[in-house]
Design an enzyme around this catalytic site. Structure first.
Site, PDB file in Angstrom:
ATOM      1  CD  GLU A  36      18.369 -11.736   5.930  1.00  0.00           C
ATOM      2  OE1 GLU A  36      17.358 -12.276   6.423  1.00  0.00           O
ATOM      3  OE2 GLU A  36      19.480 -12.290   5.880  1.00  0.00           O
ATOM      4  CG  ASP A  39      10.432 -13.131   6.296  1.00  0.00           C
ATOM      5  OD1 ASP A  39      10.550 -11.891   6.190  1.00  0.00           O
ATOM      6  OD2 ASP A  39      10.553 -13.731   7.390  1.00  0.00           O
ATOM      7  CB  SER A 128      16.103 -16.861  14.762  1.00  0.00           C
ATOM      8  OG  SER A 128      16.014 -16.009  13.689  1.00  0.00           O
ATOM      9  CB  SER A 129      17.949 -16.696  20.600  1.00  0.00           C
ATOM     10  OG  SER A 129      17.791 -15.307  20.733  1.00  0.00           O
ATOM     11  CB  SER A 130      12.954 -14.500  19.822  1.00  0.00           C
ATOM     12  OG  SER A 130      12.980 -14.136  18.464  1.00  0.00           O
ATOM     13  CD  GLU A 162       9.810 -12.820  17.423  1.00  0.00           C
ATOM     14  OE1 GLU A 162       9.984 -14.040  17.578  1.00  0.00           O
ATOM     15  OE2 GLU A 162      10.662 -11.975  17.721  1.00  0.00           O
ATOM     16  CG  ASP A 173      13.611 -15.421  11.940  1.00  0.00           C
ATOM     17  OD1 ASP A 173      14.089 -15.475  10.804  1.00  0.00           O
ATOM     18  OD2 ASP A 173      13.633 -14.398  12.651  1.00  0.00           O
ATOM     19  CE1 TYR A 223      12.143  -7.792  10.299  1.00  0.00           C
ATOM     20  CE2 TYR A 223       9.827  -7.373  10.746  1.00  0.00           C
ATOM     21  CZ  TYR A 223      10.821  -8.166  10.216  1.00  0.00           C
ATOM     22  OH  TYR A 223      10.486  -9.340   9.582  1.00  0.00           O
TER      23      TYR A 223
HETATM   24  C1  GLA Z   1      13.987 -11.080  11.238  1.00  0.00           C
HETATM   25  C2  GLA Z   1      12.545 -11.534  11.097  1.00  0.00           C
HETATM   26  C3  GLA Z   1      12.349 -12.395   9.845  1.00  0.00           C
HETATM   27  C4  GLA Z   1      12.939 -11.731   8.610  1.00  0.00           C
HETATM   28  C5  GLA Z   1      14.340 -11.207   8.886  1.00  0.00           C
HETATM   29  C6  GLA Z   1      14.876 -10.388   7.745  1.00  0.00           C
HETATM   30  O1  GLA Z   1      14.826 -12.176  11.488  1.00  0.00           O
HETATM   31  O2  GLA Z   1      12.124 -12.275  12.227  1.00  0.00           O
HETATM   32  O3  GLA Z   1      10.987 -12.699   9.664  1.00  0.00           O
HETATM   33  O4  GLA Z   1      12.100 -10.726   8.141  1.00  0.00           O
HETATM   34  O5  GLA Z   1      14.408 -10.420  10.064  1.00  0.00           O
HETATM   35  O6  GLA Z   1      14.988 -11.161   6.603  1.00  0.00           O
END
Ligand code: GLA
Length: 389
Positions: A36, A39, A128-130, A162, A173, A223
């Site tokens: 987590e 990425d 991750s609906s987006s 995004e 995602d 974020y």
């Molecule tokens: C969101 C982001 C991903 C990732 C996660 C955390 O889902 O879209 O790219 O960074 O948070 O792991």
């Protein structure tokens, strides 16, 4: 479950546009076993697509205008491709607009579409609906106009869409939504984008998502801030150890020597990143070896890091993980996705699921006066065309 979603979407399309759709696209949400916030830090992640999806029905509009209908929201909007594409105040419109902008910016030739969509992916729950919206919409246009965009580029363009909307996300995602495979998790190297599938066999344990049902509005800024802090930390690491190119080459011991050279917050963030990258490899080995107890332990460790070092948890999620730690039938649990709300991914001993779910739901309600939502998900395929025959 998805059959009725597909029927509903198709019927709605016919009522709205008077035609049978030319293409039907199914695009999934994702889970992430572990890895987590690494990425965008050149780490490894272990996501999978799930059987919760967005269903889209499409036809060409044969004009320069596209009309997009969100059945569940009872909302629609139109966009003329001859006008400049600009951000809308309606958030979901932006994911669609972002995809159209990506196609334009990359010089693809296409025209308008009529599209309706409906979803059973919970929104704002870290599933991750987006990404499913971006990748499914792009996949549909790719098919309709034969644009010959490769799956990896669908994921990358979805990610850029995004970014345009405002969150500087990594690739996990969109990659999982596009490349998912039934009963497999994906070990993705976010540096090279090489990937391998591993069996999603959790032996005696059931994978359950517990949705805290809280969503924090500061998510986007927090974020993006984490990402900046990591960039700052990496620059200091590189300046001191020129041989290090990315976090994965940095050991914890090397990092510790730099503690005084970094802001304490930055140091704590990058310490999490270095530990988490190592954890993903261990977790994948544990999964391959069928050692789900060890995998579970690594999930708990990850949550501790996300909560105390990376600081992307919230009291409700911490509470759910504390309940899991105290319950013998639960061997691992952690917040999943970006954090600040959403779900935990939790492994529960098979046969004990119902008792655990009931107990946690009751305690959670008593503590926070919020309903705990619970999803049993299966690992499914990535974005694809639906063929009724
Ligand atoms: C969101 C982001 C991903 C990732 C996660 C955390 O889902 O879209 O790219 O960074 O948070 O792991």
């Amino acid at each position: 479950m998805n059959d009725s979603l597909i029927q509903k979407t198709t019927a709605f399309f016919q009522e709205t546009f008077g035609n049978v759709p030319e293409k039907i696209v199914l695009s999934p949400g994702r889970i992430n076993i572990i890895g987590e916030h690494v990425d965008y830090n050149d780490g490894f992640v272990l996501p999978a697509a799930i059987d919760k999806i967005i269903c889209f029905a499409f036809e060409k509009s044969n004009t320069t205008t596209s009309k997009i209908v969100a059945i569940d929201l009872n909302q629609e909007f139109e966009v003329d491709l001859l006008q400049d594409i600009e951000l809308s105040s309606t958030v979901w419109n932006n994911y669609i607009l972002g995809v159209l902008k990506q196609l334009q910016d990359n010089g693809f030739e296409f025209s308008g579409v009529n599209c309706v969509f409906s979803s059973n992916i919970p929104v704002g729950s870290g599933l991750s609906s987006s990404a499913a919206l971006e990748c499914g919409f792009l996949f549909g246009l790719n098919e309709l106009f034969d644009l010959k965009i490769k799956p990896i580029d669908i994921a990358l363009m979805g990610q850029k869409a995004e970014h345009w909307v405002g969150i500087n996300c990594g690739i996990m995602d969109q990659f999982a939504s596009v490349h998912g495979l039934e009963n497999k998790v994906i070990k993705l190297d976010c540096n090279t984008l090489e990937f391998e599938y591993h069996n999603a066999d959790f032996k005696d344990y059931a994978l359950v998502l517990l949705d805290s049902n809280v969503k924090h509005s500061l998510f986007t800024s927090a974020y993006n801030k984490r990402r900046e802090e990591c960039e700052e930390g990496l620059a200091i690491i590189k300046a001191n150890f020129p041989e290090i190119k990315s976090f994965r080459n940095c050991t914890e011991a090397q990092l510790l020597t730099l503690k005084d050279k970094m802001d304490i917050v930055v140091f704590t963030r990058v310490l999490y990143v270095v530990k988490e990258i190592a954890r993903v490899s261990k977790a994948c080995e544990a999964l391959d070896a069928g050692n789900i107890e060890l995998l579970g332990k690594l999930l708990f460790e990850n949550h501790d890091g996300l909560s105390k070092e990376y600081e992307v948890s919230c009291p409700e999620l911490d509470y759910l993980v504390d309940l899991a730690l105290a319950d013998e039938a639960v061997i691992g649990s952690r917040l999943m996705g970006g954090g600040f709300g959403g779900c935990t991914i939790t492994f529960i001993k098979k046969g004990k699921e119902e008792a655990v779910k009931q107990k946690f739901a009751q305690l959670y309600q008593e503590k926070w006066n919020i309903e705990l939502k619970i999803y049993d998900v299966k690992i499914g395929n990535g974005t694809s065309l639906y063929n009724a025959n």
